[in-house]
Each structure stands twice: as C-alpha cells, then as structure tokens.
Design an enzyme around this catalytic site. Sequence first.
Site, PDB file in Angstrom:
ATOM      1  N   SER A   1     -27.515 -22.786  10.105  1.00 34.47           N
ATOM      2  CA  SER A   1     -26.227 -23.108  10.751  1.00 34.47           C
ATOM      3  C   SER A   1     -25.280 -23.636   9.685  1.00 34.47           C
ATOM      4  O   SER A   1     -25.732 -24.220   8.684  1.00 34.47           O
ATOM      5  CB  SER A   1     -26.432 -24.181  11.817  1.00 34.47           C
ATOM      6  OG  SER A   1     -25.186 -24.720  12.219  1.00 34.47           O
TER       7      SER A   1
ATOM      8  N   SER B   1     -32.612 -30.212  10.355  1.00 34.44           N
ATOM      9  CA  SER B   1     -33.539 -29.084  10.558  1.00 34.44           C
ATOM     10  C   SER B   1     -32.963 -27.804   9.954  1.00 34.44           C
ATOM     11  O   SER B   1     -33.680 -27.014   9.344  1.00 34.44           O
ATOM     12  CB  SER B   1     -33.846 -28.883  12.051  1.00 34.44           C
ATOM     13  OG  SER B   1     -32.728 -28.354  12.746  1.00 34.44           O
TER      14      SER B   1
ATOM     15  N   TYR C   1     -30.370 -32.006  14.200  1.00 32.13           N
ATOM     16  CA  TYR C   1     -30.117 -30.551  14.140  1.00 32.13           C
ATOM     17  C   TYR C   1     -29.711 -30.126  12.721  1.00 32.13           C
ATOM     18  O   TYR C   1     -30.252 -29.164  12.178  1.00 32.13           O
ATOM     19  CB  TYR C   1     -29.024 -30.204  15.150  1.00 32.13           C
ATOM     20  CG  TYR C   1     -28.685 -28.736  15.253  1.00 32.13           C
ATOM     21  CD1 TYR C   1     -29.518 -27.856  15.944  1.00 32.13           C
ATOM     22  CD2 TYR C   1     -27.526 -28.219  14.678  1.00 32.13           C
ATOM     23  CE1 TYR C   1     -29.204 -26.510  16.046  1.00 32.13           C
ATOM     24  CE2 TYR C   1     -27.201 -26.882  14.775  1.00 32.13           C
ATOM     25  CZ  TYR C   1     -28.042 -26.027  15.474  1.00 32.13           C
ATOM     26  OH  TYR C   1     -27.723 -24.694  15.581  1.00 32.13           O
TER      27      TYR C   1
HETATM   28  P1  NAP Z   1     -29.585 -20.356  23.129  1.00 31.85           P
HETATM   29  O1  NAP Z   1     -28.566 -19.515  23.823  1.00 31.85           O
HETATM   30  O2  NAP Z   1     -29.866 -21.722  23.617  1.00 31.85           O
HETATM   31  O3  NAP Z   1     -30.939 -19.517  23.006  1.00 31.85           O
HETATM   32  C1  NAP Z   1     -32.056 -20.051  22.368  1.00 31.85           C
HETATM   33  C2  NAP Z   1     -33.279 -19.293  22.798  1.00 31.85           C
HETATM   34  O4  NAP Z   1     -34.431 -19.886  22.168  1.00 31.85           O
HETATM   35  C3  NAP Z   1     -33.504 -19.361  24.314  1.00 31.85           C
HETATM   36  O5  NAP Z   1     -33.894 -18.099  24.786  1.00 31.85           O
HETATM   37  C4  NAP Z   1     -34.617 -20.395  24.414  1.00 31.85           C
HETATM   38  O6  NAP Z   1     -35.445 -20.260  25.574  1.00 31.85           O
HETATM   39  C5  NAP Z   1     -35.418 -20.096  23.177  1.00 31.85           C
HETATM   40  N1  NAP Z   1     -36.316 -21.174  22.813  1.00 31.85           N
HETATM   41  C6  NAP Z   1     -36.112 -22.513  22.931  1.00 31.85           C
HETATM   42  N2  NAP Z   1     -37.185 -23.197  22.513  1.00 31.85           N
HETATM   43  C7  NAP Z   1     -38.109 -22.279  22.141  1.00 31.85           C
HETATM   44  C8  NAP Z   1     -39.429 -22.359  21.638  1.00 31.85           C
HETATM   45  N3  NAP Z   1     -40.038 -23.537  21.423  1.00 31.85           N
HETATM   46  N4  NAP Z   1     -40.089 -21.204  21.365  1.00 31.85           N
HETATM   47  C9  NAP Z   1     -39.516 -20.016  21.581  1.00 31.85           C
HETATM   48  N5  NAP Z   1     -38.263 -19.874  22.062  1.00 31.85           N
HETATM   49  C10 NAP Z   1     -37.560 -20.985  22.332  1.00 31.85           C
HETATM   50  O7  NAP Z   1     -29.165 -20.555  21.592  1.00 31.85           O
HETATM   51  P2  NAP Z   1     -28.316 -19.611  20.620  1.00 31.85           P
HETATM   52  O8  NAP Z   1     -26.936 -20.138  20.582  1.00 31.85           O
HETATM   53  O9  NAP Z   1     -28.555 -18.175  20.927  1.00 31.85           O
HETATM   54  O10 NAP Z   1     -28.998 -20.005  19.227  1.00 31.85           O
HETATM   55  C11 NAP Z   1     -29.932 -19.165  18.568  1.00 31.85           C
HETATM   56  C12 NAP Z   1     -30.144 -19.700  17.162  1.00 31.85           C
HETATM   57  O11 NAP Z   1     -28.887 -19.724  16.465  1.00 31.85           O
HETATM   58  C13 NAP Z   1     -30.665 -21.145  17.131  1.00 31.85           C
HETATM   59  O12 NAP Z   1     -31.558 -21.321  16.073  1.00 31.85           O
HETATM   60  C14 NAP Z   1     -29.403 -21.946  16.878  1.00 31.85           C
HETATM   61  O13 NAP Z   1     -29.672 -23.197  16.282  1.00 31.85           O
HETATM   62  C15 NAP Z   1     -28.651 -21.022  15.947  1.00 31.85           C
HETATM   63  N6  NAP Z   1     -27.219 -21.280  15.887  1.00 31.85           N
HETATM   64  C16 NAP Z   1     -26.437 -21.150  16.995  1.00 31.85           C
HETATM   65  C17 NAP Z   1     -25.077 -21.403  16.874  1.00 31.85           C
HETATM   66  C18 NAP Z   1     -24.142 -21.273  18.043  1.00 31.85           C
HETATM   67  O14 NAP Z   1     -22.957 -21.580  17.864  1.00 31.85           O
HETATM   68  N7  NAP Z   1     -24.582 -20.814  19.216  1.00 31.85           N
HETATM   69  C19 NAP Z   1     -24.527 -21.797  15.656  1.00 31.85           C
HETATM   70  C20 NAP Z   1     -25.371 -21.924  14.554  1.00 31.85           C
HETATM   71  C21 NAP Z   1     -26.708 -21.651  14.672  1.00 31.85           C
HETATM   72  P3  NAP Z   1     -34.973 -20.898  26.987  1.00 31.85           P
HETATM   73  O15 NAP Z   1     -34.049 -19.918  27.593  1.00 31.85           O
HETATM   74  O16 NAP Z   1     -36.231 -21.051  27.745  1.00 31.85           O
HETATM   75  O17 NAP Z   1     -34.321 -22.211  26.675  1.00 31.85           O
END
Ligand code: NAP
Length: 248
Positions: free
Chosen positions: A143, A159, A156
């Site tokens: 991130s 990590s 966060y």
């Molecule tokens: P999200 O919409 O919350 O999706 C995260 C997914 O990971 C969900 O399907 C969740 O399952 C699953 N998950 C959670 N805990 C888990 C575990 N222990 N084992 C396996 N799967 C698990 O998040 P996102 O925005 O798509 O983010 C995806 C990645 O991009 C993350 O690493 C996040 O930190 C990174 N990121 C996101 C952003 C942003 O702006 N969105 C920015 C920078 C980085 P559930 O549906 O059951 O919760």
Amino acid sequence: MSLLKNKVAIITGASRGIGRAMALRFAGEGASVAFTDIKRDENMISLESELLAMGVQAKGYESDASSFQHCEATVNEIISDFGQVDALINNAGITRDNLLLRMTEQDWDLVMNINLKSVFNMTKQVVRPMMKARAGSIVNISSVVGVFGNAGQGNYSASKAGIIGFTKSMAKEFGSRNIRCNAIAPGFIATAMTDKLTEETKATFLANIPLNRLGSGDDVANAAVFLSSDLSTYISGQVLSVCGALNT
Ligand code: NAP
C-alpha cells in the site's frame, strides 16, 4: 488478449474487492485461476462460476491466509488440481485502524498475521515448485501507506512496509532461480475496505490525488497482470505504485 496463457495463478483473498478484479482480469488474459478466501460464501461461488464461464480452469478454496497449516494444505491441493503454479498474488488483507493510544494488542496481531504473515505463509509454499520450474512471479499487494505511513494506521502501514522488505529480500534470494518478486502499492482504491472511511477522510484523500479520481480494482489488476506476465521478465524487487500520483 492472452498475456497469461498456460499460466496458473494463485490469488489470495479474492472473493471480492481488488482480488476479485484480479481473478477476472487474469482469466481474461487466459490464466487458470486458483483463488482463496477465508470462507466459502456466495461471493466465492459466484466468482468461481464467472471464471469458469470465461472458459478457464478455476476453483475457489476456503483458506485462512494467516494460518501456515491452511496455506500448506491449500497450495498442495492447488498443485494437485492445477498441476503447476506460475504466479502467486498475495492480496488478502484487512484494516483495524486506530490511533496508537487506542490500538489493542489483538488488532496489532490480527493485522500483522493476516497482512504480513500470510505473505510468508504462501510464499514459503510456492517457492519449491517455482524453483523446480525455474520460473515464477510473486506479486505482493502492499500500500502507499506502507511507503509513507498514515496516522491511525500504525498496524496496517507497518504490515505493508514489512511486505516491501520481504519482497526485496525474496527478489534477491530467488533471483538466481528466475523467480521474480515485486510489490504493488495501491493508493485509494474504491472497495469495501475504503467504503468504511468517513466522507471527510475520502475527500482529503481525493484532494491529494493528482489524477483526481479514486482507483478501481481493474487499475490494480492491470499492474498485477503486467508483473505476472512475460512482459516484465527483467523486473524484480520493485514497488509499483498504483495511486494516481498520490505517492509522488
Ligand atoms: P476487501 O474488499 O476488504 O477484500 C479483502 C478480501 O480478503 C475479502 O474477500 C476478505 O474476505 C479476504 N480476507 C480477509 N481476511 C482473510 C484471510 N485471513 N484469509 C483469506 N482471505 C481473507 O479489500 P480490498 O480493498 O480488495 O484489498 C485487497 C488488498 O489490497 C489488501 O491487501 C489491502 O490491504 C490492499 N490495499 C487496498 C487498498 C484500497 O484502497 N482498497 C489500498 C491499498 C492496498 P471477507 O469477505 O470474508 O472479509
């Protein structure tokens, strides 16, 4: 297009959000897609159906990325189902935001285990088959806050910074085996994770994004396709920001 034809990709935490966009984009490039998520729910089942309808091999696996045992069993199962692994996308991640004075030990540990230990867990399982194949690409989703920090996100951002250190180390450790390891640092991407933020926080982010919009899952997926494909065979150990110039 077929940038990923004949490749098998594993994507963690892919039932929704950025992971789901990546799974669909990878399939669109001809990849076989094995994806995981913490539970087998309607999102996992619908993604599996969408991917299969695109004519690629695909399967969702219920697996907790923070559990070493789950990752070991899941990758073994994937290799038995798909026969090989060419790309691993460590995407599973959560937030438990709070100022340090209010942050609990549980929220620190949970974020570290799901965001950072998961990357160790999954990478450890795929490097042996990749070493045998003398090829592989690992893409870790970090991130921009892992690069420049953010008040209220001490757990966060630590990590995500840890992921960058691990990425660079793996690039050095496995480069001689033709295994590449890169990180993507997304900025503000519109998903359920960012939906939780207050309107005020969203407006502050937006005001600082020179491209003047939030990113989409596809914006991140396009970078992941590039880093998993043979278009990037001389790129390893790098952090690619996908952030509309926020981190500039
Ligand atoms: P999200 O919409 O919350 O999706 C995260 C997914 O990971 C969900 O399907 C969740 O399952 C699953 N998950 C959670 N805990 C888990 C575990 N222990 N084992 C396996 N799967 C698990 O998040 P996102 O925005 O798509 O983010 C995806 C990645 O991009 C993350 O690493 C996040 O930190 C990174 N990121 C996101 C952003 C942003 O702006 N969105 C920015 C920078 C980085 P559930 O549906 O059951 O919760």
